[in-house]
Motif scaffolding. Structure first.
Motif, PDB file in Angstrom:
ATOM      1  N   HIS A 196       0.807  12.729 -30.356  1.00 19.34           N
ATOM      2  CA  HIS A 196      -0.134  11.926 -29.581  1.00 19.34           C
ATOM      3  C   HIS A 196      -1.427  12.706 -29.347  1.00 19.34           C
ATOM      4  N   PRO A 197      -2.581  12.176 -29.746  1.00 16.73           N
ATOM      5  CA  PRO A 197      -3.848  12.847 -29.487  1.00 16.73           C
ATOM      6  C   PRO A 197      -4.217  12.716 -28.007  1.00 16.73           C
ATOM      7  N   PRO A 198      -5.209  13.468 -27.538  1.00 13.59           N
ATOM      8  CA  PRO A 198      -5.581  13.400 -26.118  1.00 13.59           C
ATOM      9  C   PRO A 198      -5.908  11.989 -25.638  1.00 13.59           C
ATOM     10  N   GLU A 199      -6.494  11.140 -26.502  1.00 11.03           N
ATOM     11  CA  GLU A 199      -6.833   9.782 -26.059  1.00 11.03           C
ATOM     12  C   GLU A 199      -5.584   8.974 -25.702  1.00 11.03           C
ATOM     13  N   ILE A 200      -4.517   9.142 -26.481  1.00 12.31           N
ATOM     14  CA  ILE A 200      -3.269   8.457 -26.141  1.00 12.31           C
ATOM     15  C   ILE A 200      -2.669   9.060 -24.877  1.00 12.31           C
ATOM     16  N   MET A 201      -2.722  10.376 -24.762  1.00 12.60           N
ATOM     17  CA  MET A 201      -2.202  11.015 -23.552  1.00 12.60           C
ATOM     18  C   MET A 201      -2.943  10.501 -22.316  1.00 12.60           C
ATOM     19  N   ASP A 202      -4.257  10.383 -22.418  1.00 10.22           N
ATOM     20  CA  ASP A 202      -5.039   9.876 -21.295  1.00 10.22           C
ATOM     21  C   ASP A 202      -4.648   8.439 -20.961  1.00 10.22           C
ATOM     22  N   HIS A 203      -4.484   7.626 -22.003  1.00 19.74           N
ATOM     23  CA  HIS A 203      -4.092   6.228 -21.796  1.00 19.74           C
ATOM     24  C   HIS A 203      -2.742   6.141 -21.089  1.00 19.74           C
ATOM     25  N   VAL A 204      -1.762   6.915 -21.565  1.00 16.09           N
ATOM     26  CA  VAL A 204      -0.436   6.887 -20.959  1.00 16.09           C
ATOM     27  C   VAL A 204      -0.501   7.372 -19.510  1.00 16.09           C
ATOM     28  N   GLY A 205      -1.227   8.458 -19.261  1.00 16.05           N
ATOM     29  CA  GLY A 205      -1.355   8.955 -17.901  1.00 16.05           C
ATOM     30  C   GLY A 205      -1.980   7.935 -16.966  1.00 16.05           C
ATOM     31  N   GLU A 206      -2.999   7.245 -17.435  1.00 15.01           N
ATOM     32  CA  GLU A 206      -3.649   6.211 -16.623  1.00 15.01           C
ATOM     33  C   GLU A 206      -2.680   5.077 -16.298  1.00 15.01           C
ATOM     34  N   ARG A 207      -1.865   4.702 -17.276  1.00 13.49           N
ATOM     35  CA  ARG A 207      -0.895   3.627 -17.026  1.00 13.49           C
ATOM     36  C   ARG A 207       0.175   4.074 -16.022  1.00 13.49           C
ATOM     37  N   MET A 208       0.653   5.306 -16.147  1.00 10.36           N
ATOM     38  CA  MET A 208       1.625   5.824 -15.183  1.00 10.36           C
ATOM     39  C   MET A 208       1.065   5.785 -13.767  1.00 10.36           C
ATOM     40  N   VAL A 209      -0.140   6.294 -13.615  1.00 10.14           N
ATOM     41  CA  VAL A 209      -0.756   6.357 -12.296  1.00 10.14           C
ATOM     42  C   VAL A 209      -0.983   4.951 -11.740  1.00 10.14           C
ATOM     43  N   ALA A 210      -1.391   4.015 -12.588  1.00 10.79           N
ATOM     44  CA  ALA A 210      -1.627   2.644 -12.134  1.00 10.79           C
ATOM     45  C   ALA A 210      -0.344   2.025 -11.581  1.00 10.79           C
ATOM     46  N   PHE A 211       0.774   2.178 -12.322  1.00  9.76           N
ATOM     47  CA  PHE A 211       2.029   1.601 -11.846  1.00  9.76           C
ATOM     48  C   PHE A 211       2.513   2.311 -10.592  1.00  9.76           C
ATOM     49  N   ALA A 212       2.547   3.633 -10.626  1.00 11.60           N
ATOM     50  CA  ALA A 212       3.069   4.384  -9.485  1.00 11.60           C
ATOM     51  C   ALA A 212       2.264   4.090  -8.230  1.00 11.60           C
ATOM     52  N   THR A 213       0.955   3.969  -8.364  1.00  8.60           N
ATOM     53  CA  THR A 213       0.103   3.651  -7.213  1.00  8.60           C
ATOM     54  C   THR A 213       0.453   2.277  -6.654  1.00  8.60           C
ATOM     55  N   ALA A 214       0.572   1.286  -7.539  1.00  5.77           N
ATOM     56  CA  ALA A 214       0.932  -0.058  -7.082  1.00  5.77           C
ATOM     57  C   ALA A 214       2.293  -0.066  -6.403  1.00  5.77           C
ATOM     58  N   ALA A 215       3.242   0.694  -6.960  1.00  8.52           N
ATOM     59  CA  ALA A 215       4.594   0.712  -6.407  1.00  8.52           C
ATOM     60  C   ALA A 215       4.627   1.310  -5.005  1.00  8.52           C
ATOM     61  N   VAL A 216       3.998   2.465  -4.824  1.00  9.57           N
ATOM     62  CA  VAL A 216       4.102   3.131  -3.518  1.00  9.57           C
ATOM     63  C   VAL A 216       3.240   2.462  -2.459  1.00  9.57           C
ATOM     64  N   LEU A 217       2.205   1.729  -2.879  1.00  9.95           N
ATOM     65  CA  LEU A 217       1.355   1.024  -1.911  1.00  9.95           C
ATOM     66  C   LEU A 217       1.832  -0.400  -1.642  1.00  9.95           C
ATOM     67  N   GLY A 218       2.873  -0.824  -2.354  1.00 15.58           N
ATOM     68  CA  GLY A 218       3.437  -2.147  -2.105  1.00 15.58           C
ATOM     69  C   GLY A 218       2.651  -3.295  -2.694  1.00 15.58           C
ATOM     70  N   HIS A 219       1.908  -3.039  -3.771  1.00 12.36           N
ATOM     71  CA  HIS A 219       1.136  -4.104  -4.409  1.00 12.36           C
ATOM     72  C   HIS A 219       2.044  -5.028  -5.223  1.00 12.36           C
ATOM     73  N   ASP A 220       1.556  -6.233  -5.451  1.00  9.45           N
ATOM     74  CA  ASP A 220       2.318  -7.210  -6.235  1.00  9.45           C
ATOM     75  C   ASP A 220       2.058  -7.099  -7.730  1.00  9.45           C
ATOM     76  N   GLU A 221       0.924  -6.492  -8.108  1.00  6.92           N
ATOM     77  CA  GLU A 221       0.559  -6.384  -9.511  1.00  6.92           C
ATOM     78  C   GLU A 221       0.062  -4.980  -9.813  1.00  6.92           C
ATOM     79  N   VAL A 222       0.121  -4.613 -11.083  1.00  2.00           N
ATOM     80  CA  VAL A 222      -0.350  -3.314 -11.551  1.00  2.00           C
ATOM     81  C   VAL A 222      -1.726  -3.488 -12.175  1.00  2.00           C
ATOM     82  N   ASP A 223      -2.679  -2.702 -11.747  1.00  2.00           N
ATOM     83  CA  ASP A 223      -4.016  -2.793 -12.324  1.00  2.00           C
ATOM     84  C   ASP A 223      -3.967  -2.619 -13.842  1.00  2.00           C
TER      85      ASP A 223
END
Length: 544
Positions: free
Chosen positions: A486-513
């Protein structure tokens, strides 16, 4: 079924009296009249092969228009197709439960040749795994079974040296070295006669809190589970370099010695989570790296139990030792709640994450917490009520097998091997469809994977996603399983998706950005961003 047919040892023959043979069609070229996906999915538009992966596999795909032109985005086919004449209900749930795979193992045991084949396959999952940490640079090498000076364990700053330059080094001032106490697993107790305890070691990185969007920081925890063979403090050089001819990235060339090549990209993701404000608990699994244990490397149910143990010890201090960022050694009650900043870990909204092998530990943990708490031993499968921790907000599985045994790719016989492993060696590794059938009881799930990741058919990942009724996200990219492609661009994409879900989960959101809800398999594949794995050609495809 005759014992003669069982002696041949293949899953196709073993299952022939239990499910129709059509369920076991393998993914070869459609020119040979076979299929890649179950009916109801859009038929593939194209096929690809990847000589760079040293494989002659034919991968189905869907055509996409990228900025660079038309491209075939490959995806992992479904090996075990639902039989056309299957008279039951949900094939992938009904035929791969714990009880069904146990029945197949019991039938196999009636024939000595069949039994020995799968016992030998199961024995391989009880093996001792040589530790890698400290084999290139002796600093950081410890005796996992001995009394360890926690100062001898590598800290994040070690990986900030010029030859590594890993971003995780920025977390050093927030990192506690942690050591937990756990019992031996069932195999070690019953087969090896080992009754002492082991130590599980790693890092607890204290984050600054997750931004709630209103100027407030919310403390939250992510528990990280490694992939197979990964060791959290193992030395690894950067896995990519610039390609002078194209200006893009390519796999790093040369003969630089690594202890575990995939750890540099994996720590990359740990830093993503820390930088987003999360606390991160990150330990080597039992039988691996700097943690103790002889044969627990594949006991992923026991590793799920270990997560519960670690949370309890962070809370009470019983069995816990830590080394603070300033070098103060604490243990027992004096260490309790210190890494968590004085609060109980049960008060921290928590997401459990796993990559590859670790995805099974994460899913077993969720099943134990929300459905039923089952283990395997001489008495067979024993179950208690679900643990029911209220602070668990979801799971992230990366390079996963959400669809259970029925959707595993190129995995003939793994259901029988898994049953033998459970009932003869008291180790549970791959999850059965009892987990799949109950994931709707989880509060949230994120699935991240390459479209042609070969752990499971992509159809299985989408099937699991559809069963989730709470917070959910499925994010794919055009790539395979191993992180070092995985090149850095894919790593960045995956990291952004992880953070988006985890943030929504711990803040109690209904949807993931940024989340997409694909209508079908083709829409899922075409949702991949215009990024591609390194060192793998894009042009070796043909239309169907």
């Amino acid at each position: 079924m005759s014992t003669k047919s069982l002696a041949r040892g293949s899953l196709s023959l073993l299952l022939s009296s239990l499910v129709p043979a059509a369920a076991l069609m393998l993914p070869v070229s459609p020119a040979k009249g076979q299929s890649f996906v179950n009916p109801g999915n859009p038929p593939p538009d194209c096929t690809s092969i990847f000589p760079e992966l040293e494989s002659e596999r034919v991968w189905p795909g869907y055509l996409a228009q990228w900025d660079s032109g038309e491209i075939c985005i490959p995806f992992t086919p479904t090996d075990h197709l639902r039989p056309a004449d299957y008279s039951g209900g949900d094939y992938y749930v009904e035929e791969f439960t714990d009880s069904r795979i146990a029945e197949r193992w019991q039938e196999c045991k009636q024939d000595p040749a069949c039994a020995e084949r799968y016992l030998e396959a199961a024995r391989r999952s009880t093996r001792f795994v040589e530790r890698k940490t400290g084999t290139v640079d002796s600093f950081g090498a410890i005796d996992p079974e001995g009394d360890v000076d926690l100062a001898d364990i590598r800290r994040p700053i070690y990986f900030g040296a010029e030859q590594f330059a890993e971003p995780i080094a920025a977390a050093d001032a927030s990192t506690y070295i942690v050591e937990f106490t756990a019992p031996r697993d069932g195999y070690e107790r019953e087969h090896l006669g080992m009754t002492d305890t082991i130590k599980l070691r790693g890092w607890y990185i204290q984050g600054e809190g997750v931004d709630d969007g209103n100027g407030k920081k919310v403390r939250a925890l992510i528990v990280v589970n490694n992939g197979g063979g990964s060791e959290i403090t193992a030395l690894a050089h950067r896995w990519y370099e610039l390609d002078a001819a194209t200006g893009g990235y390519m796999p790093r060339q040369g003969d630089l010695a690594n202890e575990s090549s995939g750890m540099a990209p994996w720590r990359y993701h740990v830093h993503d989570l820390y930088a987003a404000g999360f606390d991160v608990l990150y330990t080597d699994r039992r039988g691996n790296g700097i943690s103790g244990g002889v044969a627990g490397y594949n006991n992923l149910v026991e590793q799920a139990n270990d997560i519960f143990r670690m949370m309890e010890q962070l809370n009470s201090g019983d069995g816990l030792r830590i080394l603070t960022p300033v070098g103060e050694a604490l243990e027992g009650a004096a260490a309790a709640r210190v890494p968590t900043g004085g609060v109980s870990p049960y008060e921290l909204p928590t997401v459990v994450m796993g990559y590859s092998r670790g995805n099974y530990a994460a899913q077993w943990f969720m099943h134990k917490n929300f459905v039923e708490n089952c283990d395997y031993g001489p008495a067979g499968k024993t179950c208690k009520e679900a643990v029911g921790l209220a602070n668990i907000r979801g799971a992230i599985v990366y390079g996963p097998n959400v669809g259970s045994l029925g959707y595993r790719y190129a995995a003939d016989g793994e259901d029988v091997r898994e049953a033998a492993l459970r009932h003869e060696f008291y180790i549970a590794q791959l999850h059965d469809s009892d987990v799949l059938a109950n994931i709707h009881k989880w509060p949230g799930l994120q699935i991240i994977r390459g479209t042609f990741d070969d752990v499971e058919g992509l159809e299985g990942s989408l099937y699991g996603y559809r069963r989730i009724t709470g917070l959910k996200d499925i994010s794919v990219f055009a790539g395979q399983h191993g992180l070092t492609r995985h090149p850095p661009e894919i790593m960045d994409h995956v990291g952004e998706r992880m953070v988006a879900f985890a943030t929504a989960a711990v803040l109690g959101h209904d949807e993931v950005d940024g989340s997409k809800d694909p209508a079908d398999l083709k829409e899922l594949v075409l949702s991949a961003p215009q990024l591609w794995d390194m060192g793998i050609g894009k042009t070796n495809w043909k239309p169907l």
